[in-house]
Motif scaffolding. Structure first.
Motif, PDB file in Angstrom:
ATOM      1  N   LEU A 239       0.819  -1.261   0.012  1.00 38.21           N
ATOM      2  CA  LEU A 239      -0.013  -0.086  -0.043  1.00 38.21           C
ATOM      3  C   LEU A 239       1.052   1.299   0.092  1.00 38.21           C
ATOM      4  O   LEU A 239       1.798   1.427   0.761  1.00 38.21           O
ATOM      5  CB  LEU A 239      -0.926   0.016   1.236  1.00 38.21           C
ATOM      6  N   VAL A 240       0.642   2.081  -0.859  1.00 40.19           N
ATOM      7  CA  VAL A 240       1.466   3.263  -1.089  1.00 40.19           C
ATOM      8  C   VAL A 240       0.595   4.423  -0.637  1.00 40.19           C
ATOM      9  O   VAL A 240      -0.604   4.792  -1.199  1.00 40.19           O
ATOM     10  CB  VAL A 240       2.147   3.797  -2.453  1.00 40.19           C
ATOM     11  N   ILE A 241       0.750   5.204   0.321  1.00 43.04           N
ATOM     12  CA  ILE A 241       0.149   6.558   0.855  1.00 43.04           C
ATOM     13  C   ILE A 241       0.800   7.705  -0.141  1.00 43.04           C
ATOM     14  O   ILE A 241       1.942   8.185   0.078  1.00 43.04           O
ATOM     15  CB  ILE A 241       0.103   6.625   2.159  1.00 43.04           C
ATOM     16  N   GLY A 242      -0.333   8.368  -0.928  1.00 45.47           N
ATOM     17  CA  GLY A 242       0.414   9.270  -1.629  1.00 45.47           C
ATOM     18  C   GLY A 242       0.375   9.045  -3.288  1.00 45.47           C
ATOM     19  O   GLY A 242       0.322   7.930  -3.484  1.00 45.47           O
ATOM     20  N   ALA A 243       0.282   9.911  -4.019  1.00 48.11           N
ATOM     21  CA  ALA A 243       0.166   9.863  -5.465  1.00 48.11           C
ATOM     22  C   ALA A 243       1.062  10.862  -6.096  1.00 48.11           C
ATOM     23  O   ALA A 243       0.885  11.040  -7.342  1.00 48.11           O
ATOM     24  CB  ALA A 243      -1.218   9.938  -5.942  1.00 48.11           C
ATOM     25  N   GLY A 244       1.950  11.345  -5.570  1.00 46.58           N
ATOM     26  CA  GLY A 244       2.862  12.399  -5.974  1.00 46.58           C
ATOM     27  C   GLY A 244       4.039  11.969  -6.757  1.00 46.58           C
ATOM     28  O   GLY A 244       4.321  10.634  -7.224  1.00 46.58           O
ATOM     29  N   GLY A 245       5.020  12.906  -6.976  1.00 44.63           N
ATOM     30  CA  GLY A 245       6.491  12.224  -7.588  1.00 44.63           C
ATOM     31  C   GLY A 245       6.973  11.210  -6.830  1.00 44.63           C
ATOM     32  O   GLY A 245       7.631  10.316  -7.654  1.00 44.63           O
TER      33      GLY A 245
ATOM     34  N   ASN B 202      -4.906   8.063  -1.471  1.00 44.63           N
ATOM     35  CA  ASN B 202      -4.562   9.745  -1.477  1.00 44.63           C
ATOM     36  C   ASN B 202      -5.642  10.581  -1.116  1.00 44.63           C
ATOM     37  O   ASN B 202      -6.689  10.208  -1.146  1.00 44.63           O
ATOM     38  CB  ASN B 202      -3.991   9.888  -2.856  1.00 44.63           C
ATOM     39  N   ARG B 203      -5.233  11.761  -0.694  1.00 43.76           N
ATOM     40  CA  ARG B 203      -6.276  12.796  -0.450  1.00 43.76           C
ATOM     41  C   ARG B 203      -7.230  12.878  -1.777  1.00 43.76           C
ATOM     42  O   ARG B 203      -8.425  13.014  -1.563  1.00 43.76           O
ATOM     43  CB  ARG B 203      -5.769  14.145   0.083  1.00 43.76           C
TER      44      ARG B 203
ATOM     45  N   THR C  68      -8.430  11.335  -4.758  1.00 45.73           N
ATOM     46  CA  THR C  68      -8.844   9.705  -5.237  1.00 45.73           C
ATOM     47  C   THR C  68      -8.606   9.829  -6.543  1.00 45.73           C
ATOM     48  O   THR C  68      -8.146   8.810  -7.387  1.00 45.73           O
ATOM     49  CB  THR C  68     -10.243   9.333  -4.871  1.00 45.73           C
ATOM     50  N   GLU C  69      -8.694  10.997  -7.123  1.00 45.75           N
ATOM     51  CA  GLU C  69      -8.688  11.036  -8.577  1.00 45.75           C
ATOM     52  C   GLU C  69      -6.901  10.595  -8.952  1.00 45.75           C
ATOM     53  O   GLU C  69      -6.738   9.986  -9.969  1.00 45.75           O
ATOM     54  CB  GLU C  69      -8.943  12.326  -9.226  1.00 45.75           C
ATOM     55  N   ASN C  70      -6.135  11.374  -8.387  1.00 45.27           N
ATOM     56  CA  ASN C  70      -4.866  11.154  -8.519  1.00 45.27           C
ATOM     57  C   ASN C  70      -4.518   9.816  -8.062  1.00 45.27           C
ATOM     58  O   ASN C  70      -3.407   9.118  -8.871  1.00 45.27           O
ATOM     59  CB  ASN C  70      -3.915  12.114  -7.450  1.00 45.27           C
ATOM     60  N   ALA C  71      -4.980   9.052  -7.017  1.00 39.39           N
ATOM     61  CA  ALA C  71      -4.654   7.632  -6.598  1.00 39.39           C
ATOM     62  C   ALA C  71      -5.178   6.847  -7.885  1.00 39.39           C
ATOM     63  O   ALA C  71      -4.489   6.041  -8.228  1.00 39.39           O
ATOM     64  CB  ALA C  71      -5.281   7.227  -5.391  1.00 39.39           C
ATOM     65  N   THR C  72      -6.266   7.285  -8.159  1.00 36.03           N
ATOM     66  CA  THR C  72      -6.695   6.346  -9.597  1.00 36.03           C
ATOM     67  C   THR C  72      -6.004   6.527 -10.535  1.00 36.03           C
ATOM     68  O   THR C  72      -5.739   5.292 -11.517  1.00 36.03           O
ATOM     69  CB  THR C  72      -8.348   6.740  -9.763  1.00 36.03           C
ATOM     70  N   ARG C  73      -5.397   7.694 -11.061  1.00 35.13           N
ATOM     71  CA  ARG C  73      -4.699   7.737 -12.300  1.00 35.13           C
ATOM     72  C   ARG C  73      -3.306   6.931 -12.172  1.00 35.13           C
ATOM     73  O   ARG C  73      -3.011   6.332 -13.003  1.00 35.13           O
ATOM     74  CB  ARG C  73      -4.575   9.167 -12.528  1.00 35.13           C
ATOM     75  N   LEU C  74      -2.722   6.824 -10.934  1.00 41.22           N
ATOM     76  CA  LEU C  74      -1.483   6.275 -10.820  1.00 41.22           C
ATOM     77  C   LEU C  74      -1.688   4.769 -10.615  1.00 41.22           C
ATOM     78  O   LEU C  74      -0.953   4.130 -11.154  1.00 41.22           O
ATOM     79  CB  LEU C  74      -0.871   6.731  -9.441  1.00 41.22           C
TER      80      LEU C  74
ATOM     81  N   LYS D  20      -4.636  -5.974   5.235  1.00 40.09           N
ATOM     82  CA  LYS D  20      -4.450  -6.651   4.196  1.00 40.09           C
ATOM     83  C   LYS D  20      -2.822  -6.536   3.647  1.00 40.09           C
ATOM     84  O   LYS D  20      -2.765  -7.493   2.978  1.00 40.09           O
ATOM     85  CB  LYS D  20      -5.498  -6.060   3.131  1.00 40.09           C
ATOM     86  N   TYR D  21      -2.083  -5.640   4.238  1.00 41.48           N
ATOM     87  CA  TYR D  21      -0.909  -5.485   3.396  1.00 41.48           C
ATOM     88  C   TYR D  21       0.206  -5.889   4.171  1.00 41.48           C
ATOM     89  O   TYR D  21       0.399  -5.695   5.521  1.00 41.48           O
ATOM     90  CB  TYR D  21      -0.785  -3.959   3.109  1.00 41.48           C
ATOM     91  N   GLY D  22       1.239  -6.335   3.492  1.00 39.53           N
ATOM     92  CA  GLY D  22       2.628  -6.668   4.151  1.00 39.53           C
ATOM     93  C   GLY D  22       3.418  -5.232   4.261  1.00 39.53           C
ATOM     94  O   GLY D  22       4.274  -5.545   5.284  1.00 39.53           O
ATOM     95  N   VAL D  23       3.349  -4.383   3.349  1.00 39.56           N
ATOM     96  CA  VAL D  23       4.351  -3.279   3.181  1.00 39.56           C
ATOM     97  C   VAL D  23       3.640  -2.049   2.901  1.00 39.56           C
ATOM     98  O   VAL D  23       2.695  -2.058   2.234  1.00 39.56           O
ATOM     99  CB  VAL D  23       5.292  -3.522   2.167  1.00 39.56           C
ATOM    100  N   VAL D  24       3.568  -1.033   4.025  1.00 38.47           N
ATOM    101  CA  VAL D  24       2.783   0.124   3.756  1.00 38.47           C
ATOM    102  C   VAL D  24       3.905   1.329   3.720  1.00 38.47           C
ATOM    103  O   VAL D  24       4.803   1.373   4.450  1.00 38.47           O
ATOM    104  CB  VAL D  24       1.891   0.737   5.020  1.00 38.47           C
ATOM    105  N   ILE D  25       3.923   2.053   2.713  1.00 40.76           N
ATOM    106  CA  ILE D  25       4.721   3.063   2.332  1.00 40.76           C
ATOM    107  C   ILE D  25       4.120   4.699   2.390  1.00 40.76           C
ATOM    108  O   ILE D  25       3.372   4.760   1.499  1.00 40.76           O
ATOM    109  CB  ILE D  25       5.444   2.898   1.062  1.00 40.76           C
ATOM    110  N   GLN D  26       4.570   5.502   3.281  1.00 41.00           N
ATOM    111  CA  GLN D  26       3.801   6.697   3.403  1.00 41.00           C
ATOM    112  C   GLN D  26       4.910   7.882   2.432  1.00 41.00           C
ATOM    113  O   GLN D  26       6.126   7.914   2.681  1.00 41.00           O
ATOM    114  CB  GLN D  26       3.917   7.123   4.732  1.00 41.00           C
ATOM    115  N   THR D  27       4.355   8.422   1.480  1.00 38.31           N
ATOM    116  CA  THR D  27       5.289   9.026   0.565  1.00 38.31           C
ATOM    117  C   THR D  27       5.044  10.610   0.617  1.00 38.31           C
ATOM    118  O   THR D  27       5.420  11.516  -0.210  1.00 38.31           O
ATOM    119  CB  THR D  27       5.059   8.645  -0.997  1.00 38.31           C
ATOM    120  N   THR D  28       3.903  11.024   1.443  1.00 44.10           N
ATOM    121  CA  THR D  28       3.450  12.624   1.482  1.00 44.10           C
ATOM    122  C   THR D  28       4.253  13.242   2.382  1.00 44.10           C
ATOM    123  O   THR D  28       4.992  12.679   3.177  1.00 44.10           O
ATOM    124  CB  THR D  28       1.955  12.484   1.899  1.00 44.10           C
ATOM    125  N   PRO D  29       4.145  14.655   2.423  1.00 43.90           N
ATOM    126  CA  PRO D  29       5.032  15.459   3.249  1.00 43.90           C
ATOM    127  C   PRO D  29       4.236  15.496   4.602  1.00 43.90           C
ATOM    128  O   PRO D  29       4.728  16.085   5.689  1.00 43.90           O
ATOM    129  CB  PRO D  29       4.821  16.934   2.808  1.00 43.90           C
TER     130      PRO D  29
END
Length: 281
Positions: A122-128, A149-150, A152-158, A182-191
């Motif tokens: 699971l990746v939190i965020g949808a930026g660079g 992601n805050r 949902t449109e950006n999360a859907t696109r990615l 449900k996830y084995g790895v969760v990655i927080q990528t936002t500021p």
């Protein structure tokens, strides 16, 4: 003396100048690394200034990693696929963009003995940063990579782009909170949680029960509130220091042809950030 730097907004929290200036001194390179605060809407002028000043290379951080692409002369194929650039080299006035974030993140996992192969991610965020990391993870053959992601449109696109490589779905933040186990790895990528807003969290972890790996790409503070909460819930946690070190080492190599001593880089930054390694929590 050659000039290098990092552009972004905010930029005061960056430890890149400390890291790269130490490396320049250690390897006897006559160069200096300077942070540059760029106001939003002024990126094109800043890039023109970089060309005019002959700055030899620079890093790119939020919020300009994608915005800078059309302003460069050449884009490395991986960076083009990701749609984000974090490292630029200036060769005779021609600017070439690369992305070292994804590879740097995978190397940070390897340092801690973890892999995303076969994992539900699971990746939190949808930026660079999320883009770079998810494209890199996709090459390790995970079971799936989902995004929340805050926007949902950006999360859907990615998710739609990553689905060309591995199964992927978008989630709302509330759905992610409910389904976190449900996830084995969760990655927080936002500021969210970055100094000085270090009390923020991208989502709540009240439902976290299953032992899993939780990573946060923030390294200042070295333990965000998000990581602290995950650790206290029994998760194995990884902060963003390793990713920061490895992406910086790759950038230094692009600029100078030297693969630097990452252990030296780590020791320097650990001392700067409070004297604790990730394993010391």
């Amino acid at each position: 003396m050659k000039l290098y730097g990092v552009i972004g907004n905010p930029i005061a929290q960056s430890k890149s100048p400390i890291m790269h200036n130490d490396l320049f001194g250690y390897y006897g390179i006559e160069a200096y690394y300077q942070p540059f605060l760029i106001e939003k809407g002024e990126l094109a002028k800043a890039v023109d200034g970089i060309r005019a000043l002959g700055i030899a290379g620079f890093n790119v951080t939020v919020p300009f990693k994608s915005e800078i692409i059309p302003l460069l002369d050449y884009i490395d194929p991986l960076a083009k696929e990701i749609g984000a650039v974090n490292t630029v080299i200036n060769e005779g006035g021609k600017l070439t963009g690369y992305n070292t974030d994804g590879t740097g993140f995978l190397k940070s996992l390897e340092d801690e003995g973890f892999s995303t192969k076969g994992a539900d991610v699971l990746v939190i965020g949808a930026g660079g940063a999320a883009r770079a990391i998810s494209f890199a993870i996709a090459q390790t053959k995970p079971k799936r990579i989902d995004f929340c992601n805050r926007s949902t449109e950006n999360a859907t696109r990615l998710a739609e782009e990553i689905a060309a490589h591995v199964p992927s779905s978008p989630l709302t933040l509330r759905e992610a909170e409910r389904e976190i186990n449900k996830y084995g790895v969760v990655i927080q990528t936002t500021p969210s949680g970055m100094f000085p807003k270090d009390k923020e969290m991208p989502l709540h972890l009240e439902n976290l029960k299953t032992p899993l790996v939780v990573a946060d790409i923030i390294y200042n503070p070295m333990e965000t509130r998000f990581l602290e909460t995950a650790r206290k819930s029994g998760a194995l946690t990884i902060n963003g220091l390793g990713m920061f070190i490895h992406q910086g080492a790759l950038a230094f190599d692009i600029w100078t042809g030297i693969r630097p001593d990452t252990e030296r880089m780590r020791n320097l930054l650990v001392n700067q950030l409070g004297g604790k390694r990730n394993a010391d929590w």
